[in-house]
Motif scaffolding. Structure first.
Motif, mmCIF file in Angstrom:
data_model
loop_
_atom_site.group_PDB
_atom_site.id
_atom_site.type_symbol
_atom_site.label_atom_id
_atom_site.label_comp_id
_atom_site.label_asym_id
_atom_site.label_seq_id
_atom_site.Cartn_x
_atom_site.Cartn_y
_atom_site.Cartn_z
ATOM 1 N N GLY A 1 -2.518 1.142 -5.247
ATOM 2 C CA GLY A 1 -1.198 0.965 -4.624
ATOM 3 C C GLY A 1 -1.370 0.438 -3.209
ATOM 4 O O GLY A 1 -0.617 0.798 -2.298
ATOM 5 N N SER A 2 -2.350 -0.442 -3.030
ATOM 6 C CA SER A 2 -2.719 -0.887 -1.675
ATOM 7 C C SER A 2 -1.662 -1.754 -1.014
ATOM 8 O O SER A 2 -1.613 -1.846 0.217
ATOM 9 C CB SER A 2 -4.043 -1.656 -1.720
ATOM 10 O OG SER A 2 -3.901 -2.818 -2.520
ATOM 11 N N THR A 3 -0.799 -2.401 -1.820
ATOM 12 C CA THR A 3 0.171 -3.339 -1.245
ATOM 13 C C THR A 3 1.467 -2.650 -0.805
ATOM 14 O O THR A 3 2.343 -3.300 -0.240
ATOM 15 C CB THR A 3 0.500 -4.430 -2.278
ATOM 16 O OG1 THR A 3 0.842 -3.776 -3.514
ATOM 17 C CG2 THR A 3 -0.684 -5.346 -2.516
ATOM 18 N N GLY A 4 1.588 -1.356 -1.069
ATOM 19 C CA GLY A 4 2.813 -0.634 -0.703
ATOM 20 C C GLY A 4 2.729 -0.064 0.704
ATOM 21 O O GLY A 4 1.764 -0.316 1.454
ATOM 22 N N SER A 5 3.740 0.706 1.039
ATOM 23 C CA SER A 5 3.844 1.273 2.384
ATOM 24 C C SER A 5 2.639 2.172 2.721
ATOM 25 O O SER A 5 1.999 2.020 3.772
ATOM 26 C CB SER A 5 5.177 2.023 2.453
ATOM 27 O OG SER A 5 5.202 2.906 3.495
ATOM 28 N N ALA B 1 -3.046 -3.079 -7.220
ATOM 29 C CA ALA B 1 -1.594 -3.228 -7.058
ATOM 30 C C ALA B 1 -0.984 -3.522 -8.423
ATOM 31 O O ALA B 1 -1.705 -3.654 -9.427
ATOM 32 C CB ALA B 1 -1.293 -4.353 -6.077
ATOM 33 N N ASN C 1 1.754 -7.868 -6.918
ATOM 34 C CA ASN C 1 1.775 -8.642 -5.670
ATOM 35 C C ASN C 1 0.388 -9.250 -5.381
ATOM 36 O O ASN C 1 -0.393 -8.734 -4.582
ATOM 37 C CB ASN C 1 2.220 -7.732 -4.521
ATOM 38 C CG ASN C 1 2.498 -8.508 -3.250
ATOM 39 O OD1 ASN C 1 2.097 -9.662 -3.115
ATOM 40 N ND2 ASN C 1 3.186 -7.879 -2.318
ATOM 41 N N TYR D 1 -2.303 -4.579 -12.168
ATOM 42 C CA TYR D 1 -1.756 -3.945 -13.365
ATOM 43 C C TYR D 1 -1.126 -4.984 -14.299
ATOM 44 O O TYR D 1 -1.315 -4.959 -15.509
ATOM 45 C CB TYR D 1 -0.719 -2.898 -12.938
ATOM 46 C CG TYR D 1 -0.135 -2.126 -14.091
ATOM 47 C CD1 TYR D 1 -0.835 -1.061 -14.651
ATOM 48 C CD2 TYR D 1 1.107 -2.464 -14.618
ATOM 49 C CE1 TYR D 1 -0.307 -0.347 -15.714
ATOM 50 C CE2 TYR D 1 1.641 -1.754 -15.678
ATOM 51 C CZ TYR D 1 0.929 -0.701 -16.218
ATOM 52 O OH TYR D 1 1.441 -0.001 -17.270
ATOM 53 N N LEU E 1 -6.969 0.036 -13.739
ATOM 54 C CA LEU E 1 -6.797 1.115 -12.752
ATOM 55 C C LEU E 1 -7.840 2.202 -13.003
ATOM 56 O O LEU E 1 -8.441 2.747 -12.074
ATOM 57 C CB LEU E 1 -5.390 1.716 -12.843
ATOM 58 C CG LEU E 1 -4.202 0.776 -12.595
ATOM 59 C CD1 LEU E 1 -2.893 1.538 -12.718
ATOM 60 C CD2 LEU E 1 -4.289 0.119 -11.221
ATOM 61 N N ALA F 1 -1.664 5.875 -4.434
ATOM 62 C CA ALA F 1 -0.384 5.631 -3.735
ATOM 63 C C ALA F 1 0.471 4.680 -4.561
ATOM 64 O O ALA F 1 1.128 3.797 -4.033
ATOM 65 C CB ALA F 1 -0.645 5.062 -2.349
ATOM 66 N N VAL G 1 3.634 3.959 -6.842
ATOM 67 C CA VAL G 1 4.939 4.563 -7.064
ATOM 68 C C VAL G 1 5.163 4.674 -8.573
ATOM 69 O O VAL G 1 4.752 3.803 -9.334
ATOM 70 C CB VAL G 1 6.046 3.722 -6.357
ATOM 71 C CG1 VAL G 1 6.216 2.361 -6.982
ATOM 72 C CG2 VAL G 1 7.359 4.460 -6.301
ATOM 73 N N ALA H 1 2.480 5.580 -13.216
ATOM 74 C CA ALA H 1 1.245 4.859 -13.587
ATOM 75 C C ALA H 1 0.004 5.411 -12.885
ATOM 76 O O ALA H 1 -1.117 5.072 -13.255
ATOM 77 C CB ALA H 1 1.392 3.370 -13.302
ATOM 78 N N LYS I 1 3.644 11.575 -5.603
ATOM 79 C CA LYS I 1 4.118 12.927 -5.945
ATOM 80 C C LYS I 1 4.165 13.147 -7.448
ATOM 81 O O LYS I 1 3.997 14.248 -7.947
ATOM 82 C CB LYS I 1 5.537 13.128 -5.411
ATOM 83 C CG LYS I 1 5.625 13.023 -3.928
ATOM 84 C CD LYS I 1 7.056 12.788 -3.469
ATOM 85 C CE LYS I 1 7.072 12.019 -2.196
ATOM 86 N NZ LYS I 1 6.840 12.757 -0.993
ATOM 87 N N MET J 1 9.449 3.696 4.836
ATOM 88 C CA MET J 1 8.729 3.955 3.579
ATOM 89 C C MET J 1 9.193 2.979 2.513
ATOM 90 O O MET J 1 10.125 2.203 2.722
ATOM 91 C CB MET J 1 9.030 5.384 3.096
ATOM 92 C CG MET J 1 8.823 6.459 4.135
ATOM 93 S SD MET J 1 9.138 8.116 3.514
ATOM 94 C CE MET J 1 10.922 8.152 3.452
ATOM 95 N N GLY J 2 8.565 3.040 1.330
ATOM 96 C CA GLY J 2 8.982 2.217 0.201
ATOM 97 C C GLY J 2 10.394 2.586 -0.247
ATOM 98 O O GLY J 2 10.904 3.663 0.092
#
Ligand SMILES: NC(=O)c1ccc[n+]([C@@H]2O[C@H](COP(=O)([O-])OP(=O)(O)OC[C@H]3O[C@@H](n4cnc5c(N)ncnc54)[C@H](OP(=O)(O)O)[C@@H]3O)[C@@H](O)[C@H]2O)c1
Length: 391
Positions: A13-17, A40, A43, A62, A87, A102, A104, A107, A127, A208-209
């Protein structure tokens, strides 16, 4: 961390917030943290830019249809992994010490399990992982002797306050999670029907995202965190509370049996919890700006408006019931947020949608991973049907 030894990190999830903040922390601590894998969803431009900047030799995308595009942007030496398998491949990369998830949505669950299985420490921002499968994840982590390092600011705060109180006689009375209250903290209940997407995406204190920003506005974010805390810290839901703290300076607190409360404070910058999770147990100077107490005018605390924002009540019910219900709670909320973002439902329908799916769900105690994923799927169907025809 052992001083002098770099911690090697895979970042999903490196490209997110959170992903971008993590890369910033790693850059500031380049002698202590090395990024060895990035992943990611789709993106490619940002992922390629990050791969070139960090020099990683392994990336995962992904969305398999983007592989060719990504290939064209990277040197041949960089290995590209794709899809869900991609992943997982990153999660078990031999050179990694820790996998930070990280991503969202759901996944991230399987890669988190793969990381634990491979003996890596797991740094958790997503979460969804502990909400859906907290029992399975924590049992697997203790079986494998790996650490679960909380990245979420609230859980990271509690993790810090619990230093020296991790044994069986922890003397904890309760955990108090702070919540900013979001943009509608003071909005009258009837006006919540007029909330637009633009209004919900304006968080007063955190950048945040989009999904978590809307969750902060409904208080589902705090609900998810209450369930997450239950598993991270092995404490009953009845001893986990949420309190509104609009300044987002106190990130959470632990009350001990003698009545003393320990709190963790810092500016509202995810760099703090990310850095502590990646350097734990060391504290390092990483260029993060400390608090200036003379600039703080006040720190306020008040109880949440439980009736107007039913997310906390629903979370408590899901957490106390356990089994597959937290997965239902999470999945239905995801569907409701998507439908709110598409303009299909109104803001308060998000709570009604989750209530509908929870009432509709078949509850299974002590579920297997397959049963959890099945409950997630059914909840999405149930929530989707609510959103097509909201009451
Ligand atoms: N933002 C915060 O301050 C914060 C704080 C605490 C906890 N969290 C939690 O951290 C997680 C990430 O939040 P965020 O705000 O950083 O989200 P975000 O900005 O929306 O970024 C989401 C990231 O997940 C990636 N992603 C989505 N689906 C994926 C998949 N199937 N496979 C691989 N990567 C996938 C995205 O890739 P693309 O860019 O390619 O779509 C992006 O890198 C959430 O669970 C959130 O609740 C966030």
């Amino acid at each position: 961390m052992t001083r002098g030894k770099k911690r090697r990190v895979v970042l999903l999830g490196s490209t997110g917030s959170i992903g971008v903040s993590t890369l910033k922390v790693a850059k500031n601590l380049r002698n202590e943290i090395e990024i060895v894998g990035l992943a990611a969803c789709s993106n490619v431009a940002k992922l390629a830019e990050q791969a070139l900047a960090t020099g990683v030799q392994n990336v995962a995308i992904y969305d398999k249809s983007k592989e060719k595009e990504l290939r064209a942007l990277l040197p041949p030496s960089v290995k590209i992994h794709t899809g869900a398998e991609g992943l997982n491949a990153l999660s078990e990369l031999s050179e990694a010490d820790v996998v930070l998830v990280a991503i969202v949505g759901t996944a991230g669950l399987q890669p988190a399990l793969t990381a634990i299985e491979a003996g890596k420490d797991l740094a958790v921002a997503s979460k969804e992982i502990l909400v859906m499968a907290g029992e399975i994840i924590t049992a697997k982590a203790s079986e494998k002797g790996v650490r679960i390092l909380p990245v979420d600011s609230e859980h990271n705060a509690i993790f810090q306050c619990l230093e020296g109180h991790r044994g069986p006689d922890r003397e904890i009375s309760r955990l108090i999670l702070t919540a900013s209250g979001g943009p509608f903290r003071e909005t009258p209940a009837e006006d919540l029907w007029n909330v637009t997407l633009e209004m919900a995406l304006k968080h007063p204190t955190w950048d945040m995202g989009p999904k978590i920003t809307i969750d902060s506005a409904t208080l589902f974010n705090k609900g998810l965190e209450m369930i997450e805390a239950r598993w991270l810290f092995g404490i009953g839901m009845d001893r986990i509370e949420a309190i509104i703290h609009p300044q987002s300076i106190v990130h959470s607190m632990v009350e001990f049996i003698d009545g003393s409360v320990l709190a963790q404070l810092s500016r509202a910058d995810m760099g703090f919890p990310i850095q502590y999770a990646l350097t734990y147990p060391a504290r390092l100077g990483g260029g993060l700006k400390p608090l200036d107490f003379t600039e703080l005018s006040k720190l306020e605390f008040s109880p949440p408006r439980l009736e107007d924002f039913p997310a906390l009540g629903l979370a408590r019910e899901a957490g106390l019931t356990g089994g597959t219900l937290p997965a239902v709670f999470n999945a239905a909320n995801e569907v409701a947020v998507e439908n709110f973002r598409s303009g299909n439902i109104k803001f308060p329908h998000i709570w009604e949608c989750v209530r509908h799916a929870m009432n509709d769900a078949v509850k299974t105690e002590t579920p297997t991973l397959e049963q959890i994923l099945e409950a997630d799927k059914s909840a999405r169907v149930s929530a989707g049907s609510f959103c097509r025809n909201p009451a």
